[in-house]
Design an enzyme around this catalytic site. Structure first.
Site, short mmCIF file in Angstrom:
data_model
loop_
_atom_site.label_atom_id
_atom_site.label_comp_id
_atom_site.label_asym_id
_atom_site.label_seq_id
_atom_site.Cartn_x
_atom_site.Cartn_y
_atom_site.Cartn_z
N LYS A 190 0.82 -1.21 0.00
CA LYS A 190 0.00 0.00 0.00
C LYS A 190 0.87 1.27 0.00
O LYS A 190 2.08 1.22 0.18
CB LYS A 190 -0.92 0.00 1.22
CG LYS A 190 -1.92 -1.17 1.21
CD LYS A 190 -2.87 -1.06 0.04
CE LYS A 190 -4.05 -2.02 0.10
NZ LYS A 190 -3.71 -3.45 0.12
C1 LIG Z 1 -9.94 -3.17 -1.87
C2 LIG Z 1 -9.33 -3.90 -0.70
N1 LIG Z 1 -10.13 -4.27 0.30
C3 LIG Z 1 -9.66 -4.91 1.38
C4 LIG Z 1 -8.32 -5.25 1.49
C5 LIG Z 1 -7.86 -6.04 2.67
O1 LIG Z 1 -6.81 -5.48 3.36
P1 LIG Z 1 -5.82 -6.42 4.22
O2 LIG Z 1 -5.04 -7.24 3.28
O3 LIG Z 1 -5.00 -5.41 4.98
O4 LIG Z 1 -6.67 -7.22 5.12
C6 LIG Z 1 -7.44 -4.89 0.46
C7 LIG Z 1 -6.01 -5.23 0.54
O5 LIG Z 1 -5.33 -5.50 -0.36
C8 LIG Z 1 -7.96 -4.22 -0.67
O6 LIG Z 1 -7.18 -3.88 -1.70
#
Ligand SMILES: Cc1ncc(COP(=O)(O)O)c(C=O)c1O
Length: 385
Positions: A190
């Site tokens: 990110k």
């Molecule tokens: C659009 C979206 N939603 C949710 C997530 C979930 O985040 P995490 O991987 O930190 O749980 C991501 C992560 O890549 C994402 O790109």
């Protein structure tokens, strides 16, 4: 910053975190303290996120998925209720609904931005609809003014999956302020990272309180080890929070660098415009560059995108399909009976898009290497007959 000449022997990753020596030092300082969880770094990170997003509250958690799950749970929607959402996202955005026995009701996306098509959202409303969960795909904000108007008109909860969009804005209002609450993610690919980590932002004091309880096993804030609801361990440790504070301090500089890399790509890929195109962006939004995605034009045949990815990877150029359609993931097909053709705009994008290497310290040589690889491979890919 790496300005090295193209070198086909080193692997060019899809993503790479940008960490300064100050940030590493901040993490080391926490390790020398006696407070590794629920301490000052967490409070500072939450204050900084609330400040950056112009919200009254921020609740830091252990992932973007945890952030979304807490929001969905805290909204107390009826089990079985429908939530209108996008099939063009990372699977976590609709998994968060399944954790709470809600029904993701997918709505197709806009062919230009790949964000939810708000006209279709309005058409998809039923008496069972209780909420909308929109995603700021690739860091381009969804149409929040229109979604807000729709949610207000029909008395629906509105959730922003802002995991890809820290630092973005719409009409000058930061992502994080739109909807009832927003969930951010800080995985290392990110714009800013905490390792694993996430955050909820909201102006709703009750919702924030509820999320704080959920992240800590449903514990009440009175310090008496009382648990008055089912909760989880979604806590963010102090090392991650300290890293988050320092990264957030540099957010604007990090975003500027990513925008500069995107501009290098735009120039380098301009000669390939007959073959690849990048998604669009509405005029009144401030985007936060998350990934650099291109789409193969329609004259390429089925399978061309996957062949392109195989050949890029064989040359050490990282790439990934962004996004595989959620409704066609095996679990969703098995559970809900979705099939190809259900959401054609999403499926057409999913079949033809790929993310290219993208991180703040990419040099022009790296971008040139990707462009040269594309220029060599594209003419050899299968075309539609
Ligand atoms: C659009 C979206 N939603 C949710 C997530 C979930 O985040 P995490 O991987 O930190 O749980 C991501 C992560 O890549 C994402 O790109």
């Amino acid at each position: 910053m790496s300005q090295s000449a193209p070198c086909s022997t080193t692997r060019l990753p899809l993503a790479r975190p940008d960490l300064s020596s100050h940030e590493r030092e901040q993490v080391r300082e926490v390790l020398h303290s006696d407070r590794l969880s629920r301490g000052p770094a967490l409070r500072a990170f939450e204050a900084a996120m609330a400040d950056r997003c112009s919200t009254a509250h921020a609740v830091a958690v252990s992932s973007g998925t945890a952030a979304l799950h807490c929001i969905v749970a805290a909204l107390d929607l009826e089990p079985g209720a429908e939530v209108l959402t996008t099939p063009f996202s990372f699977v976590a955005s609709s998994n968060a609904l399944l954790y709470e026995d809600l029904r993701p009701r997918f709505v197709d996306v806009d062919p230009g931005t790949y964000n939810l098509d708000v006209g279709r959202v309005a058409d998809a409303l039923t008496p069972a609809t209780e909420a909308i969960l929109a995603v700021d795909v690739f860091g381009v904000p969804a149409d929040w003014p229109a979604l807000t108007a729709l949610a207000e008109k029909h008395d629906l909860a509105l959730i922003d999956d802002a995991c890809e969009a820290v630092g973005a804005s719409v009409q000058g209002h930061p992502i994080g302020t739109w909807g009832d609450a927003a969930g951010f993610g800080f995985y290392p690919n990110k714009q800013i990272t905490t390792g694993e980590g996430g955050c909820i932002t909201t102006d709703d004091a009750d919702l924030a309180r509820h999320c704080r309880a959920l992240r800590n096993q449903g514990r009440t804030p009175d310090g008496r080890m009382r648990h008055d609801r089912l909760g989880y361990n979604y806590r963010l440790d102090e090392m991650s929070a300290a890293l988050g504070c320092a990264q957030l301090d540099r957010l604007d500089a990090l975003l500027d660098r990513r925008a500069a890399v995107a501009e290098m790509y735009r120039e380098a890929l301009a000669p390939l415009a007959d073959d690849v195109v990048r998604p669009g962006r509405p005029a009144d939004v401030g985007r936060s560059w998350f990934v650099y995605v291109v789409r193969l034009r329609d004259h390429f045949g089925p399978g061309a995108r996957d062949q392109l990815m195989d050949r890029l990877q064989a040359r050490g150029v990282g790439c990934a399909p962004y996004f595989p359609a959620i409704h066609l993931q095996p679990y969703y097909r098995d559970r809900f009976g979705f099939a190809p053709g259900d959401f054609p705009v999403c499926e057409a994008a999913s079949a033809r898009t790929l993310a290219l290497p993208f991180f703040g310290d990419m040099g022009r040589g790296d971008v040139t290497r990707v462009a040269e690889a594309l220029a060599e491979i594209l003419p050899t890919l299968p075309r539609s007959s």
